[in-house]
Write a protein that holds these residues in place. Structure first.
Motif, mmCIF file in Angstrom:
data_model
loop_
_atom_site.group_PDB
_atom_site.id
_atom_site.type_symbol
_atom_site.label_atom_id
_atom_site.label_comp_id
_atom_site.label_asym_id
_atom_site.label_seq_id
_atom_site.Cartn_x
_atom_site.Cartn_y
_atom_site.Cartn_z
ATOM 1 N N PRO A 17 -45.655 1.125 96.012
ATOM 2 C CA PRO A 17 -45.439 0.187 94.512
ATOM 3 C C PRO A 17 -46.361 0.762 93.749
ATOM 4 C CG PRO A 17 -46.844 -0.703 96.310
ATOM 5 C CD PRO A 17 -46.486 0.600 96.869
ATOM 6 N N ALA A 18 -46.179 0.344 92.391
ATOM 7 C CA ALA A 18 -47.056 0.792 91.122
ATOM 8 C C ALA A 18 -47.319 -0.409 90.502
ATOM 9 C CB ALA A 18 -46.409 1.754 90.562
ATOM 10 N N LEU A 19 -48.579 -0.299 90.012
ATOM 11 C CA LEU A 19 -48.988 -1.265 88.895
ATOM 12 C C LEU A 19 -48.540 -0.616 87.374
ATOM 13 C CD1 LEU A 19 -50.568 -3.797 88.276
ATOM 14 C CD2 LEU A 19 -52.654 -2.306 87.881
ATOM 15 N N ASP A 20 -47.601 -1.313 86.806
ATOM 16 C CA ASP A 20 -46.985 -0.831 85.552
ATOM 17 C C ASP A 20 -47.902 -1.279 84.400
ATOM 18 O OD1 ASP A 20 -45.005 0.621 86.735
ATOM 19 O OD2 ASP A 20 -43.348 -0.695 86.600
ATOM 20 N N ARG A 21 -48.636 -0.389 83.896
ATOM 21 C CA ARG A 21 -49.211 -0.892 82.472
ATOM 22 C C ARG A 21 -48.847 -0.449 81.436
ATOM 23 N NH1 ARG A 21 -55.150 1.438 81.111
ATOM 24 N NH2 ARG A 21 -55.821 -0.072 79.532
ATOM 25 N N THR A 22 -48.290 -1.384 80.365
ATOM 26 C CA THR A 22 -47.314 -1.414 79.281
ATOM 27 C C THR A 22 -48.316 -1.552 77.964
ATOM 28 O OG1 THR A 22 -45.241 -1.974 80.315
ATOM 29 C CG2 THR A 22 -45.543 -1.875 77.870
ATOM 30 N N ILE A 23 -48.422 -0.446 77.281
ATOM 31 C CA ILE A 23 -49.385 -0.329 75.992
ATOM 32 C C ILE A 23 -48.487 -0.330 74.805
ATOM 33 C CG2 ILE A 23 -51.136 0.681 75.177
ATOM 34 C CD1 ILE A 23 -52.174 1.660 77.651
ATOM 35 N N GLU A 24 -48.804 -1.241 74.066
ATOM 36 C CA GLU A 24 -47.773 -1.070 72.529
ATOM 37 C C GLU A 24 -49.085 -0.572 71.549
ATOM 38 O OE1 GLU A 24 -45.605 -4.828 71.953
ATOM 39 O OE2 GLU A 24 -45.970 -4.147 69.944
ATOM 40 N N ILE A 25 -48.286 0.187 70.998
ATOM 41 C CA ILE A 25 -49.303 0.964 69.437
ATOM 42 C C ILE A 25 -48.481 1.107 68.527
ATOM 43 C CG2 ILE A 25 -50.980 2.167 71.452
ATOM 44 C CD1 ILE A 25 -49.537 4.697 70.684
ATOM 45 N N ASP A 26 -49.105 1.475 67.421
ATOM 46 C CA ASP A 26 -48.225 1.692 66.123
ATOM 47 C C ASP A 26 -47.805 3.099 66.163
ATOM 48 O OD1 ASP A 26 -47.205 1.179 63.843
ATOM 49 O OD2 ASP A 26 -48.804 2.398 62.897
ATOM 50 N N LYS A 27 -48.803 4.192 66.676
ATOM 51 C CA LYS A 27 -48.322 5.427 66.426
ATOM 52 C C LYS A 27 -49.430 6.380 67.314
ATOM 53 C CE LYS A 27 -47.176 8.879 62.749
ATOM 54 N NZ LYS A 27 -46.372 9.708 63.697
ATOM 55 N N LEU A 28 -48.849 7.352 67.684
ATOM 56 C CA LEU A 28 -49.547 8.078 68.698
ATOM 57 C C LEU A 28 -50.208 9.165 67.755
ATOM 58 C CD1 LEU A 28 -47.675 9.284 72.100
ATOM 59 C CD2 LEU A 28 -50.103 8.322 71.958
ATOM 60 N N VAL A 29 -51.431 9.318 67.783
ATOM 61 C CA VAL A 29 -52.016 10.260 66.702
ATOM 62 C C VAL A 29 -53.183 10.950 67.332
ATOM 63 C CG1 VAL A 29 -53.351 10.473 64.364
ATOM 64 C CG2 VAL A 29 -51.792 8.331 64.877
ATOM 65 N N CYS A 30 -53.077 12.247 67.099
ATOM 66 C CA CYS A 30 -53.765 13.275 67.914
ATOM 67 C C CYS A 30 -55.333 13.394 67.399
ATOM 68 C CB CYS A 30 -53.171 14.610 67.732
ATOM 69 S SG CYS A 30 -53.934 15.953 68.627
ATOM 70 N N GLU A 31 -56.249 13.202 68.252
ATOM 71 C CA GLU A 31 -57.691 13.165 67.888
ATOM 72 C C GLU A 31 -58.115 11.951 66.834
ATOM 73 O OE1 GLU A 31 -58.371 17.094 65.983
ATOM 74 O OE2 GLU A 31 -58.001 18.069 68.057
ATOM 75 N N ASP A 32 -57.251 11.020 67.017
ATOM 76 C CA ASP A 32 -58.014 9.796 66.254
ATOM 77 C C ASP A 32 -57.754 8.649 67.304
ATOM 78 O OD1 ASP A 32 -58.720 8.071 64.458
ATOM 79 O OD2 ASP A 32 -56.958 8.023 63.334
ATOM 80 N N THR A 33 -58.625 7.714 66.865
ATOM 81 C CA THR A 33 -58.510 6.180 68.119
ATOM 82 C C THR A 33 -57.472 5.756 67.765
ATOM 83 O OG1 THR A 33 -61.013 6.396 67.827
ATOM 84 C CG2 THR A 33 -59.849 4.453 68.740
ATOM 85 N N ILE A 34 -56.711 5.324 68.793
ATOM 86 C CA ILE A 34 -55.256 4.357 68.658
ATOM 87 C C ILE A 34 -55.516 3.045 69.066
ATOM 88 C CG2 ILE A 34 -53.024 4.282 69.169
ATOM 89 C CD1 ILE A 34 -53.359 7.507 69.881
ATOM 90 N N ARG A 35 -55.559 2.287 68.339
ATOM 91 C CA ARG A 35 -55.778 0.783 68.933
ATOM 92 C C ARG A 35 -54.523 -0.063 69.772
ATOM 93 N NH1 ARG A 35 -61.031 0.676 68.092
ATOM 94 N NH2 ARG A 35 -61.294 1.376 66.227
ATOM 95 N N ILE A 36 -54.741 -0.328 70.571
ATOM 96 C CA ILE A 36 -53.693 -1.119 71.318
ATOM 97 C C ILE A 36 -53.518 -2.646 70.755
ATOM 98 C CG2 ILE A 36 -53.290 -2.279 73.720
ATOM 99 C CD1 ILE A 36 -55.232 -0.338 74.877
ATOM 100 N N ILE A 37 -52.169 -2.865 70.502
ATOM 101 C CA ILE A 37 -51.592 -3.738 69.932
ATOM 102 C C ILE A 37 -51.435 -4.755 71.168
ATOM 103 C CG2 ILE A 37 -49.815 -5.082 68.410
ATOM 104 C CD1 ILE A 37 -49.519 -2.093 67.152
ATOM 105 N N LYS A 38 -50.958 -4.450 72.010
ATOM 106 C CA LYS A 38 -50.572 -5.346 73.026
ATOM 107 C C LYS A 38 -50.466 -4.678 74.566
ATOM 108 C CE LYS A 38 -47.184 -8.670 74.517
ATOM 109 N NZ LYS A 38 -45.526 -8.813 74.166
ATOM 110 N N GLU A 39 -51.178 -5.235 75.686
ATOM 111 C CA GLU A 39 -51.010 -4.655 76.760
ATOM 112 C C GLU A 39 -50.663 -5.698 77.959
ATOM 113 O OE1 GLU A 39 -55.011 -3.757 77.922
ATOM 114 O OE2 GLU A 39 -54.593 -2.254 79.008
ATOM 115 N N THR A 40 -49.800 -5.139 78.730
ATOM 116 C CA THR A 40 -49.205 -6.168 79.947
ATOM 117 C C THR A 40 -49.243 -5.439 81.194
ATOM 118 O OG1 THR A 40 -46.945 -5.582 79.326
ATOM 119 C CG2 THR A 40 -47.667 -7.665 78.415
ATOM 120 N N PHE A 41 -49.354 -5.976 82.125
ATOM 121 C CA PHE A 41 -49.484 -5.441 83.585
ATOM 122 C C PHE A 41 -48.247 -5.955 84.306
ATOM 123 C CE2 PHE A 41 -53.692 -4.787 81.990
ATOM 124 C CZ PHE A 41 -53.737 -3.309 82.673
ATOM 125 N N TYR A 42 -47.658 -5.124 85.170
ATOM 126 C CA TYR A 42 -46.372 -5.740 86.002
ATOM 127 C C TYR A 42 -46.331 -4.848 87.453
ATOM 128 C CZ TYR A 42 -41.495 -6.374 87.267
ATOM 129 O OH TYR A 42 -40.357 -7.109 87.504
#
Ligand SMILES: Nc1ncnc2c1ncn2[C@@H]1O[C@H](COP(=O)(O)OP(=O)(O)OP(=O)(O)O)[C@@H](O)[C@H]1O
Ligand SMILES: [Mg+2]
Length: 308
Positions: A9-34
């Motif tokens: 089995p797997a713990l699915d961690r879904t992370i919603e972000i605005d945009k993947l940007v190289c070498e910058d901090t990306i803020r998580i908008i929403k995070e859910t586990f399943y």
């Protein structure tokens, strides 16, 4: 009792972000586990209809505990075997700016010989086993004949055993004669070793599987529905076209519907009807979500069953 097996089995961690940007901090908008896993999803669908089911398999580490806790909160009863390795976490990144979904999948822990054996011993002790559903891939460290051993435990407990797997694992495991297999068209093609296109091709292939000693083939065909094949009887089940949100879990939902109806002593037509409606309802639900009981019940009268 309907037991389902998910060995990896797997713990699915879904992370919603605005945009993947190289070498910058990306803020998580929403995070859910399943709590993810094919057998687990079969149990979820059975539980949605008030059936009694227990999800079995391996868990390890903090993520394993989290997976177990998520299932408890979802009302799905489990009885996992603890292992030294750590349950895997899959990371799903949803990028809002592009609508892209990135799935980073982990291979999961390796299990030891003693963990293989303790799971088998655990299965043998489950004397209230009426059904055993074995789904998905094997964990690292297990040989393909581990499913054969699990099928044997189910048969010793006089259970109806359904196997849903692919490739070499399926080919080798069916020698141990599960009661039923649930391939899709591609899995059945790989099993019989040739491309299958027409319905006549598919039915011939199902008959070859019966000749090997398998009583029931539940063949799923995506939007074409399912064929329920026995040696002397074939039924086709179809639903009207539905709006596809995500096909994740469709096959597992169909298995849940089929097994639940079978365990309630319903006719083969009604087992197939519930399998079709449950699969289609899940296709209408976004992401990893399965179809709800309400959605399934709305689809049930629309399922068409034809004797072939
Ligand atoms: N597009 C669709 N429209 C209506 N019903 C669908 C659709 N896709 C799947 N289903 C239903 O769900 C059932 C199972 O789907 P499918 O054949 O894709 O299983 P699968 O290949 O085992 O999928 P998976 O293992 O990824 O869950 C189908 O037999 C059908 O009843
Ligand atoms: Mg499948």
């Amino acid at each position: 009792m309907i037991y389902t097996v998910t060995l990896n089995p797997a713990l699915d961690r879904t992370i919603e972000i605005d945009k993947l940007v190289c070498e910058d901090t990306i803020r998580i908008i929403k995070e859910t586990f399943y709590a993810g896993g094919k057998g687990i999803d079969v149990s979820r669908m059975i539980k949605e209809f008030g059936g009694r089911t227990v999800a079995l398999g391996y868990i390890g580490g903090f993520d394993g505990l989290k997976l177990e806790g998520l299932l408890i909160n979802a009302g799905v009863v489990s009885d996992f075997t603890r292992i030294a390795g750590e349950t895997r976490t899959n990371i799903i990144i949803i990028e809002n700016s592009s609508g892209c979904e990135y799935v980073v999948s982990a291979s999961g822990p390796e299990i030891s010989a003693s963990e293989v054996s303790s799971f088998y011993q655990h299965l043998l002790g489950l004397r209230d086993m009426d059904y055993l559903v074995v789904s998905g891939s094997l964990p690292r460290g297990a040989t393909p004949n581990f499913y054969g051993q699990i099928i044997l435990a189910g048969k010793k407990n006089k259970a109806f055993v359904l196997l849903d797997t692919d490739g070499k694992t399926l080919r080798e495991s069916i020698e141990y004669l599960p009661t039923c297999i649930k391939p899709n068209r591609f899995e059945l093609s790989r099993l019989v070793g040739r491309d299958l296109q027409s319905e006549a091709d598919l039915i011939r292939a199902c008959d070859e599987v019966h000749e090997k000693g398998i009583e029931i083939v539940l063949l799923s065909r995506g939007k074409e529905g399912l064929i329920l094949s026995l040696r002397d009887r074939k039924l086709r089940g179809t639903t009207p076209p539905v709006e596809v949100a995500s096909t994740v879990g469709a096959g597992d939902s169909s298995i849940g519907g089929f097994i639940l109806a079978h365990s309630r002593g319903e006719s083969l037509e009604d087992c197939l009807r519930l399998a079709c409606a449950a699969g289609a309802a899940t296709v209408m639900s976004p992401g990893t979500e399965l179809g709800s009981r309400g959605q399934v019940e709305k689809l049930l009268p629309l399922v068409e069953i034809t004797e072939l």
